[in-house]
Design a protein around this motif. Structure first.
Motif: not given
Ligand code: BES
Ligand code: MN
Ligand code: MN
Length: 464
Positions: A86, A125, A158-159, A185, A333, A367, A401, A404, A431-432
């Motif tokens: 993404h 990410d 994706e986010e 990812d 989760r 979602h 992991s 998600s 990340i985030h």
């Molecule tokens: N790449 C992440 C998910 C991730 C990060 C999985 C590290 C395993 C290890 C993905 O971009 C993400 O942030 N997913 C969101 C869910 C989405 C519906 C907003 C999450 O996991 O919060």
């Protein structure tokens, strides 16, 4: 393929500067003011794909942000790898906690990244990890080392829950036909401990609104006599977990897959240092569901977390007010075999039932997505295992992991192929969070490992 290492070394600076260019575009999918940046990023990715050797690449409009699709088909009889990634990123807030601007990438050394890491929103990410695949393709096409066909599907939502990707897949099943889906990812354990992600958690994201009186009230004149929605909401939220930190929503655990003692013992072999974990987070203790380890709590067990809570007066100084409304964003989760729509319903019913008559409650679902678990006794996993073994000199550890990627379970359902999650980030890459970064070592190691997957996968597939 001995020269992949030297190709990466010789092109290191360009690989970095191209990624930095991509990171400069603020492709925040959640924020509509960045819509033009989304398109600009999609255009850049399309150009990158063509330059890396795709025969064709296009920007596919969706009702939301576009999907970038590209492919290189060398022989219809050869296997096809579908790469997913993404180009959208999370909002960079809170901005004041960044040491350098989120869309002005800088390279800095850190304790675990002595070779330097790129600091920028999306560095890990997923722009950095997605771009490893583009550069791996460049290596393969320029060095006559592409053993099979390749397709790229890089999305921009994706986010924010991949809302329109399902639509895109359903409308392009034929075009997306493949033998394996390859995604970077996720993360890996450590430099000397390669791992492959074999499980992802599902997600159910809810928002609740609690309304008390029809207007804000003077907390002296009315306080004590009229329900305060923030007080009520806090109590309702507190009751969602019991003293063992188990979730109290009736039916919540009904379909949760329980792992055998043998499986749990196997998972516990993954290196993990609880003291180090606490130290890194500056916490005196961890907390979680009774009877499970920290690693288990953060991977194979379901959770419920408040992501944000607001209402009343939060400005400077003090204001005496009994607010009319209170809100919270609550995510759960999930693990297999929980169904996210079912869990959202159970949550809604339960949350509504918790409300005293003195308030009104509104629950909405944002979602969600299903959890994902992949077996390791497959040809696809074997190929990934062989690729890591060759690149790292040791077998990777399969690991669940906690994060998600909701679309992954849909891929398998719609496209009928297995997914390999080859992540190269570290959990500490923020990340985030503010100061997200991606190690240069990780970036280059990814570029080096990916072509080996193509090689082993094609070999195993042809011997089938
Ligand atoms: N790449 C992440 C998910 C991730 C990060 C999985 C590290 C395993 C290890 C993905 O971009 C993400 O942030 N997913 C969101 C869910 C989405 C519906 C907003 C999450 O996991 O919060
Ligand atoms: Mn991601
Ligand atoms: Mn993410």
């Amino acid at each position: 393929m001995n020269n992949i290492k030297s190709y990466v070394e010789n092109n290191r600076d360009r690989f970095l500067s191209e990624l930095i260019d991509l990171l400069k575009i603020p492709s925040v999918s959640a924020d509509s003011k960045h819509k033009p940046d989304m398109l600009k990023t999609a255009e850049a990715v399309k150009k990158n794909l063509l330059e890396a050797g795709c025969d064709s690449a296009e920007i596919c409009e969706t009702p939301g942000h576009p999907v970038v699709y590209g492919e290189k088909i060398i022989d219809k009889n050869l296997p096809t790898v579908l790469v997913y990634g993404h180009y959208d990123v999370q909002p960079p807030d809170p901005l004041d906690l960044w040491n350098s601007p989120p869309f002005d990438p800088v390279i800095k050394e850190t304790e675990i990244h002595p070779e330097g890491a790129i600091f920028a929103r999306g560095a890990c990410d997923d722009k950095g990890q997605m771009y490893m695949h583009v550069k791996a393709l460049e290596y393969m096409t320029k060095n006559d080392a592409l053993p099979c066909n390749v397709k790229f599907m890089i999305e921009g939502e994706e986010e924010v829950g991949s809302e329109h990707l399902a639509w895109f897949i359903e409308n392009n099943r034929e075009k997306l036909q493949n033998d394996v889906i390859l995604i970077s990812d996720t993360g890996m354990i450590a430099k000397d401990t390669p791992s492959i992600t074999t499980g992802l958690r599902g997600l159910s994201y809810m928002e609740v609104e609690v309304t008390g009186p029809n207007r804000d009230l003077h907390s002296g004149l009315y306080g004590g006599a009229v329900a305060n929605p923030i007080n009520v909401l806090s109590k309702m939220i507190a009751s969602l977990q019991d003293e063992d930190n188990r979730i109290t929503i009736p039916g919540f655990y009904d379909n949760v897959k329980e792992y055998s003692e043998a499986e749990r013992a196997k998972m516990a072999e993954a290196p993990f240092d609880l003291e180090e974990y606490k130290k890194k987070l500056d916490i005196a203790d961890v907390q979680g569901e009774k009877g499970y380890s920290t690693l288990e709590r953060a991977s194979i067990r379901p959770t419920l977390d408040v992501n944000g809570i607001w209402g009343g007066y939060i400005g400077e100084g003090a204001k005496t007010v009994l607010p009319s409304k209170a809100y919270a964003k609550i995510s759960m989760r999930l693990v297999s075999d929980q169904d996210w729509e079912n869990i959202s319903e159970l949550f809604t019913k339960h949350f509504e039932s918790l409300a005293p008559k003195s308030v009104k409650v509104k629950v909405t679902t944002h979602h969600g997505g299903q959890a994902y678990v992949t077996p390791i006794d497959t040809l696809e996993y074997q190929a990934a295992n062989d690729a890591y073994a060759e690149a790292f000199g040791k077998d990777p550890i399969p690991q669940h992991s906690g994060g998600s990627i909701p679309i992954v379970s849909l891929f398998e359902k719609e496209l009928k192929s297995k997914t390999i999650l080859m992540g190269f980030g570290f959990d500490t890459d923020a990340i985030h969070s503010p100061n997200e970064h991606f190690g240069i070592w990780n970036y280059l190691k990814g570029i080096e490992t990916i072509p080996l997957f193509y090689k082993h996968f094609t070999k195993l597939k042809q011997a089938e």
